[in-house]
Design a protein around this motif. Structure first.
Motif, PDB file in Angstrom:
ATOM      1  N   VAL B 122      17.964  23.825  -8.128  1.00  0.00           N
ATOM      2  CA  VAL B 122      17.456  24.045  -6.772  1.00  0.00           C
ATOM      3  C   VAL B 122      16.474  22.921  -6.405  1.00  0.00           C
ATOM      4  CG1 VAL B 122      16.037  25.567  -5.347  1.00  0.00           C
ATOM      5  CG2 VAL B 122      17.862  26.527  -6.746  1.00  0.00           C
ATOM      6  N   TYR B 131      20.456  23.706   2.460  1.00  0.00           N
ATOM      7  CA  TYR B 131      19.530  24.689   1.903  1.00  0.00           C
ATOM      8  C   TYR B 131      19.957  24.991   0.484  1.00  0.00           C
ATOM      9  CZ  TYR B 131      16.004  28.334   2.136  1.00  0.00           C
ATOM     10  OH  TYR B 131      14.868  29.067   1.940  1.00  0.00           O
ATOM     11  N   SER B 132      19.011  25.429  -0.344  1.00  0.00           N
ATOM     12  CA  SER B 132      19.385  25.844  -1.697  1.00  0.00           C
ATOM     13  C   SER B 132      18.619  27.114  -2.079  1.00  0.00           C
ATOM     14  CB  SER B 132      19.139  24.726  -2.705  1.00  0.00           C
ATOM     15  OG  SER B 132      17.812  24.250  -2.628  1.00  0.00           O
ATOM     16  N   TYR B 133      19.325  27.992  -2.775  1.00  0.00           N
ATOM     17  CA  TYR B 133      18.773  29.305  -3.131  1.00  0.00           C
ATOM     18  C   TYR B 133      18.763  29.500  -4.640  1.00  0.00           C
ATOM     19  CZ  TYR B 133      19.894  31.128   1.618  1.00  0.00           C
ATOM     20  OH  TYR B 133      19.975  31.377   2.966  1.00  0.00           O
ATOM     21  N   VAL B 135      18.744  32.932  -6.823  1.00  0.00           N
ATOM     22  CA  VAL B 135      18.809  34.387  -6.636  1.00  0.00           C
ATOM     23  C   VAL B 135      18.033  35.070  -7.758  1.00  0.00           C
ATOM     24  CG1 VAL B 135      20.314  36.375  -6.347  1.00  0.00           C
ATOM     25  CG2 VAL B 135      21.110  34.099  -5.669  1.00  0.00           C
ATOM     26  N   ASP B 140      19.354  40.751  -3.493  1.00  0.00           N
ATOM     27  CA  ASP B 140      19.464  39.670  -2.500  1.00  0.00           C
ATOM     28  C   ASP B 140      20.801  38.943  -2.562  1.00  0.00           C
ATOM     29  OD1 ASP B 140      16.819  40.195  -1.829  1.00  0.00           O
ATOM     30  OD2 ASP B 140      16.061  38.789  -3.325  1.00  0.00           O
ATOM     31  N   ILE B 144      22.337  36.503   0.318  1.00  0.00           N
ATOM     32  CA  ILE B 144      22.210  35.055   0.129  1.00  0.00           C
ATOM     33  C   ILE B 144      23.566  34.371   0.260  1.00  0.00           C
ATOM     34  CG2 ILE B 144      21.752  33.311  -1.637  1.00  0.00           C
ATOM     35  CD1 ILE B 144      19.248  34.945  -2.390  1.00  0.00           C
ATOM     36  N   ALA B 148      24.485  31.689   2.955  1.00  0.00           N
ATOM     37  CA  ALA B 148      24.942  30.363   2.511  1.00  0.00           C
ATOM     38  C   ALA B 148      26.145  29.917   3.340  1.00  0.00           C
ATOM     39  CB  ALA B 148      25.291  30.397   1.027  1.00  0.00           C
ATOM     40  N   VAL B 162      23.843  27.872  -4.140  1.00  0.00           N
ATOM     41  CA  VAL B 162      23.331  29.174  -4.568  1.00  0.00           C
ATOM     42  C   VAL B 162      23.320  29.195  -6.092  1.00  0.00           C
ATOM     43  CG1 VAL B 162      23.641  31.670  -4.474  1.00  0.00           C
ATOM     44  CG2 VAL B 162      24.346  30.260  -2.520  1.00  0.00           C
TER      45      VAL B 162
END
Lengths: 169, 562, 561
Positions: B122, B131-133, B135, B140, B144, B148, B162
């Motif tokens: 990330v 964007y980067s997630y 978890v 979530d 997410i 995404a 992700v």
């Protein structure tokens, strides 16, 4: 438990990113962070308030120390230090009565009124985190329109403030 | 709304992918993403393509996305799996390609401890993703993944990553889809400013030497037809950036070809002389503008883009419309119906025609095969009805200049990042999207080697990709710069060892043919195209052959080497 | 002296003893490549994908024990280095990665082949730099070498914009490095040394655990003396293999998830564990709560942040492990733990590695590696890729000489082994360099055969071909109820034909009877050689410790009687 770290860093682009990235990647929690130049323009001081148990805090300190741009780090939590935060609070004051009441609280907390609008006031206050929390709680019933709070800055009392090392050249 | 009770996190991933309409994905398994692979084991609705390197998986997903307009999906394990996606993410980011990358991460208790195959993917990908997630809670996960896909495909598209810890994929939770999104900082509401539209209209109608300039944003908006309608209605010459190839059919009479460093001479002259540029979905990249102070110095610029941050970033605009390329174009078309005050631009057309005649794209076919000749041979056989990916370098520029296509989905290339090794895996993604079409992988000997292992994926899936290697035994584009700007000091650009690509193809069970003579080209291209299955053409060209025209880096567009 | 910054860069590389760099040219690094061309003392190895460059530099660094250097252009060139840099970071490999960047006025405009590589690599470098002013280049390069090679080594990246490299600068005479925030500790604290001595005097079942830091410290001799003196057996982590001769009676070999039975039992039963330059990675410890439960733990490491990070430590000491071992050897009296040692010896006897061969098949990969060890351990350096073959190499080869195993431990990067072998061979052209690889890993870097041929590198590639991604398959076998997903490589190419297309000599071993003769012949042949071993995809790596289990709860192979 919350720890206050006083960190001298090189005043270079990207230093904040390095520190923020380290906290994110290792899963540490920053409660607050304040940065500013020192008397030496090549060096900045960061005051970082971080929460975690002893093991975590030890890792935080060691990992921060490993960053090449970190010059010196001191955990001042157990030292005698003065710590201050600052806030601006914009509160509702629809009438003279409210204004009076607010002014009284402002006096008690040794805060200041820095702006008065048609039906709002802006209060400025500095103090330890607990005091700032108390001011916020006290003014909340009037209706808070806007709220800005800095991170804590801190300084150790007496002669033993962690100084940055003398420059070699 | 779909509801499934008490399923594993891995199953949530798979169910969410299906809900998002994913039927094809690319990936490579490992320890951390093993549970997701286990969930895929029984899944019939998703075709998982196993590549031979994660780097190829993401390029294939990218090629798939560019040629379908659907988001590409790629999956990799933690650590090296994730880091092997980095080039592909940066590549998709620079060209605004909708992509969802799912990486697995070490278990949450091992995070931040430099555990086996742990990498902060990330953090690494912050500069190269939309964007980067990470978890951290299974509750979530579905939200997410939904976000995404939403982020990847809306607004200015881009890659979203992700990262899912292994223990999250093992936990159980209820699955509800679509979940509510939580993106207070992200809005794609249309904010078209009508005053700007009118101002733009005024400028367009009063221009004496107008020029349209289209780019990848038109492709992303799926607005080629609208833009073509506008071009025809305005009856103005139109040029394109590399990413805009195909928006206007290559055989269209108003098409001036590519602008910029390796643009056509007439397009570059037109930019230098025009009094108005109507740019749609373009970002005025340095490869397009050349020296900024002299770029289109006689022109007012009208800029239409979905990304507000692109407007006035490089070139100051006289009017700017922030909005979807298709929506704005249709608005222009409508407004145009109401206007009758267009300037006569016949003189401008004559001028452009004149440049076209005096400075055409040209080459001399000698007794050595010319790459341009190969591309013309392909055109003669495909008649513009083929899909092609390119690698990066001279092969890319020659293909952009010479290969004939009709739509942007037919031409897939790495523009902004210029990633060698992109083309072959991208062609895999394209062929999977268009199983019955001719898909060409235009390549050079340098780029081809970067993901050569994907010949196996092609063989395994029986994909009839036609690989055309324009083989000059060197890194031609870099060599060209050394030739022209470094006193012919060829530092480290010549491959002293040249593997036999035909034999390599044969080792993979793929048919190949070496082509040495110009007389053979037509027949070889025919054989490759007609062959039922993958085919590799290894075509010997000269290392001395350079791409022209060329605007030296930092030079003015009208100052070309030809 | 006035010169272009790119030329100053070359001078600094020379000053640091760099004789080879691994790289790939492109637009933004052209000025640097031009300077390479003008330089006679530095060889450039043109790889076929930038990804191989840092791996090759890593192989070189591990051979020479000094920074390896790789070079790539901006954009995709730089991003292609990321996996290699992360690999080096996890294994603390000294490395300087140099990338070209778009010219300074274009930075931040999404220019052609622009990427924020310093931002990207922040989490995976020891430090990184973007050179904005050409005048700073000599200082930054000197700092980069200093940071990469001192303290706990690691990769440092320097990003150089094209116009910076082209600028004329004054090359300074004095390049002494002084970084305010970077001062590693080398000498161990005396009071901690005394505590260790006391702990050693009390211990009845001491065990030495050597880690990768020992390799960089070059402390093999000190370790041998120390083990003798305290009369303790030695286990090693993957990265420490070869620092202590595995043919020695005190050697128990690798511990951990795929550790040898005797090593794992010893860890679980010792009453004192002395960790030397190890970081207690999860693959070494198994379940942390069950790790060395009976033991007092002494942790010796140069990186203070490693202490207490993963396991509780009773006596920490920060410093260079070689210096500290010297101090300890001087301070400790000869001990005798014959009872403990005979217990350990019994474990070794009861659980020989030959019992862990696994299922019956025609050609046992474990046996090939045992044979390879017998034929070459006195003279070869072995690199591996990642997968079953890596574990078999670690378990069955029996390394004898210091720094003869080069492998990707922390990041576990497939595609590492072959380029690393190229780097190792460039570092020592006379050495026998063997790359043990698998069919999955090898495909990730096989274009580098052209690189090896171009430089006439006589690497011997031992390819274990089982047409599957078998370590993942093994996990699926045990953890996913034999539901094999995404691991089938039956469409593999004919690797021998493929290698021949590159001009590589090839051998294929399919039966145990031909193993010995063919292997000997292949090893004796000249030039780049591929030895393809057709092995069964049913083979497993034994032993293994299932997730959340302690090391002594490992699963060993049980022969069907």
């Amino acid at each position: 438990m919350k720890h206050t770290l006083s960190v001298l860093v090189e005043n270079k682009p990207g230093v904040l990113t390095r520190i923020a990235g380290l906290f994110a990647r290792r899963g540490y929690n920053i409660s607050s962070l304040a940065v500013g130049e020192t008397d030496d323009p090549d060096v900045s001081r960061m005051t970082i308030v971080v929460s975690g148990d002893e093991v975590v805090i030890e890792q935080v300190c060691k990992q921060l120390n490993k960053l090449v741009d970190v010059i010196k780090l001191t955990d001042i939590t157990d030292k005698e230090f003065i710590g201050r935060e600052m806030i601006f609070i914009k509160v509702n004051c629809p009438d003279a009565k409210a204004r009076m009441e607010i002014m009284q609280f402002v006096d008690i907390f040794r805060a200041r009124v820095v702006d008065i609008g048609k039906d709002t006031m802006i209060i400025e206050a500095t103090g330890e985190a607990a005091k700032i929390d108390a001011i916020e709680d006290t003014l909340r019933p009037f209706g808070i329109r806007d709220f800005v709070r800095t991170g804590q800055i801190a300084m150790v009392r007496g002669a033993k403030n962690p100084k940055h090392p003398k420059k070699s050249n | 709304m779909t509801k499934i009770e008490n399923i594993r996190g891995a199953q949530i991933v798979v169910e969410a992918l299906k809900e998002e309409g994913v039927d094809t994905m690319f990936g490579y398994p490992g320890g951390a993403n093993m549970v997701i692979y286990d969930a895929l084991y029984d899944e019939k609705a998703i075709n998982h393509i196993l590549t031979r390197h994660e780097q190829a998986a993401i390029h294939a997903a990218d090629g798939y996305a560019r040629t379908t307009g659907k988001p590409g999906v790629v999956m990799a394990t933690s650590g090296p799996g994730g880091t092997n996606l980095v080039t592909g993410l940066a590549n998709a980011y620079m060209d605004s390609v909708p992509l969802v990358a799912i990486t697995a991460q070490v278990g949450r208790s091992l995070l931040g401890k430099d555990s086996f195959q742990e990498a902060d993917i990330v953090g690494i990908t912050i500069p190269i993703t939309k964007y980067s997630y990470l978890v951290k809670d299974i509750k979530d996960l579905a939200r997410i993944i939904h976000e995404a896909f939403y982020l990847a495909t809306t607004g200015r598209p881009g890659p979203v990553l992700v990262d899912i810890p292994k223990d999250v994929t093992q936990e159980l939770a209820d699955f509800v889809y679509p979940p509510e999104m939580d993106l207070p900082g992200y809005s794609i509401e249309s904010k078209i400013d009508m005053a700007e539209v009118d101002a733009a209209m005024d400028m367009i109608c009063s221009a004496k030497r107008p020029l349209m300039f289209v780019g990848g944003g038109v492709r992303n908006a799926g607005a080629s037809e609208d833009v073509l309608a506008l071009v025809e209605k305005l009856n103005v010459p139109v040029s394109w950036s590399l990413m805009g190839k195909g928006v206007i059919p290559d055989d269209h009479e108003l098409n001036l070809g590519m602008v910029g460093m390796h643009g056509t001479a007439y397009a570059n002259y037109a930019f230098s002389e025009c009094d108005l540029i109507l740019g749609i979905g373009v970002r005025f990249d340095d490869r397009v503008t050349g020296k900024l102070s002299t770029f289109a110095k006689n022109a007012m610029v009208v800029h239409v883009d979905i990304d507000d941050a692109e407007i006035d970033k490089i070139v100051p605009t006289s009017a700017a419309v922030h909005g979807d390329a298709g929506e704005v174009t249709r608005l222009f078309l409508k407004k145009l119906d109401e206007r009758e005050d267009r300037e006569d631009i016949t003189e401008w057309h004559d001028r452009v025609e004149d440049w076209k005649e005096t400075h055409p794209l040209a080459y001399d076919q000698t007794d050595i095969i010319k790459p341009q000749y190969v591309l013309e041979a392909i055109n003669r056989q495909t008649k513009g009805d083929c899909y092609a990916s390119t690698e990066v370098g001279q092969n890319q520029m020659w293909s952009a200049q010479w290969l004939q296509v009709k739509t942007p989905e037919q031409f897939v290339t790495s523009g902004g990042l210029g990633t060698m090794g992109f083309g072959l895996p991208a062609a895999i993604g394209m062929q999977l999207a268009h199983p019955d079409k001719t898909v060409l992988s235009m390549s050079g000997d340098g780029s081809f080697q970067m993901n050569i292992q994907e010949l196996q994926t092609i063989k395994e899936l029986k994909l009839p990709v036609k690989i055309v290697i324009l083989n000059n035994g060197c890194l031609g584009m870099v060599r060209q710069w050394q030739d022209l700007f470094m006193d012919k000091r060829y530092a480290c650009t010549v491959f002293l060892d040249k593997p036999d690509f035909v034999r390599i193809a044969e080792a993979y069970g793929i048919k190949g043919r070496m082509v040495m003579n110009p007389d053979e080209v037509e027949d070889a291209v025919k054989e490759a195209l007609e062959y039922d299955g993958p085919f590799l053409l290894n075509i010997a060209i000269e290392s001395e052959e350079n791409v022209f025209p060329m605007v030296p880096a930092g030079g003015s567009l009208n100052n070309m080497l030809k | 002296m006035k010169m272009k910054a790119a030329e100053s860069l070359m001078k600094i590389l020379e000053d640091h003893g760099v004789d080879v760099i691994f790289g790939y040219p492109g637009g933004a690094v052209l000025p640097i490549y031009d300077a390479i061309l003008k330089n006679d003392n530095i060889k450039h190895v043109l790889v076929r994908n930038e990804q191989a460059a840092p791996h090759a530099a890593s192989g070189y660094a591990k051979m020479k024990n000094r920074p390896g250097v790789c070079l790539a252009t901006s954009g995709p060139g730089a991003t292609n280095l990321v996996t290699g840099i992360a690999t080096a970071y996890m294994d603390s490999v000294p490395m300087v990665a140099i990338t070209g960047q778009v010219s300074t006025p274009m930075i931040g405009t999404d220019a052609f082949q622009e990427v924020d590589i310093t931002g990207i690599t922040m989490p995976i470098t020891k430090h990184n730099y973007l050179v904005k002013d050409a005048k700073d280049l000599p200082r930054i390069m000197s700092e980069a070498f200093h940071v990469a090679s001192t303290g706990r080594p690691g990769p440092v990246l320097v990003d150089i914009p094209r116009d910076v490299a082209d600028t004329m600068i004054e090359h300074p005479d004095d390049l002494t490095v002084n970084i305010k925030g970077y001062k590693p500790t080398y000498k161990g604290h005396n009071s901690q040394i005394k505590k260790i001595v006391k702990a050693l005097e009390k211990a009845e079942a001491p065990l030495i655990m050597a880690g990768g830091g020992m390799q960089y410290a070059g402390a093999g001799d000190e370790l041998k003396e120390f083990a003798e003196r305290i009369d303790a057996p030695v286990v090693t982590t993957l990265n420490a293999i070869s620092i202590f001769p595995e043919t020695d009676k005190r050697a128990l070999g690798m511990l951990g998830m795929h550790g040898r039975p005797a090593a794992n039992y010893a860890v679980s039963h010792c009453d004192l564990l002395i960790s030397l330059g190890a970081r207690f990675g999860d693959r070494a410890t198994g379940s942390v709560g069950k790790f060395a439960k009976k033991a007092t733990i002494i942790h010796i490491d140069i990186d203070p942040a490693e202490i207490g990070k993963n396991v509780r430590v009773d006596v920490p000491i920060v410093g260079d492990v070689k210096i500290i071992l010297k101090d300890l050897n001087a301070a400790v009296e000869q001990r005798d733990h014959s009872e403990w040692n005979s217990k350990v010896a019994d474990w070794k006897l009861e659980h020989p590695m030959s019992d862990q061969y696994g299922n019956e098949s025609d050609l046992k990969p474990q046996k090939i590696l045992e044979l390879l060890g017998d034929l070459t351990r006195d003279r070869a350096v072995v690199t591996t890729d990642v997968g079953q073959h890596q574990m078999w190499t670690a378990l069955h080869y029996d390394f004898e000489k210091e720094r003869t195993l080069i492998t990707s431990g922390g990041l576990g990067t497939m595609g590492y082994g072959f380029p690393a072998a190229i780097g190792a061979q460039m570092a020592d052209p006379e050495k026998l360099v063997i790359c043990v690889t698998g069919d999955g890993s090898f495909q990730m870097s096989l274009p580098e055969m052209a690189t090896a041929i171009e430089h006439c590198l006589p690497i011997k590639i031992v390819l274990m071909n089982n047409s599957s991604l078998s370590l993942v398959k093994q996990l699926q076998h045990f953890q996913c109820d034999r539901r094999y997903s995404g691991i089938d490589f039956t469409a593999n190419p004919d690797f021998c034909l493929l290698a021949q297309a590159y001009g590589v000599k090839t051998f294929r071993i399919e039966k145990e009877e031909e193993m010995e003769e063919k292997l000997a012949e292949a090893l004796a042949s000249e030039g780049l050689t591929l030895i393809e071993c057709i092995v069964s995809d049913k083979e497993m790596v034994y032993p293994f410790v299932p997730g959340k289990k302690g090391l002594d709860e490992m699963v060993k192979f049980e022969k069907l009687k």
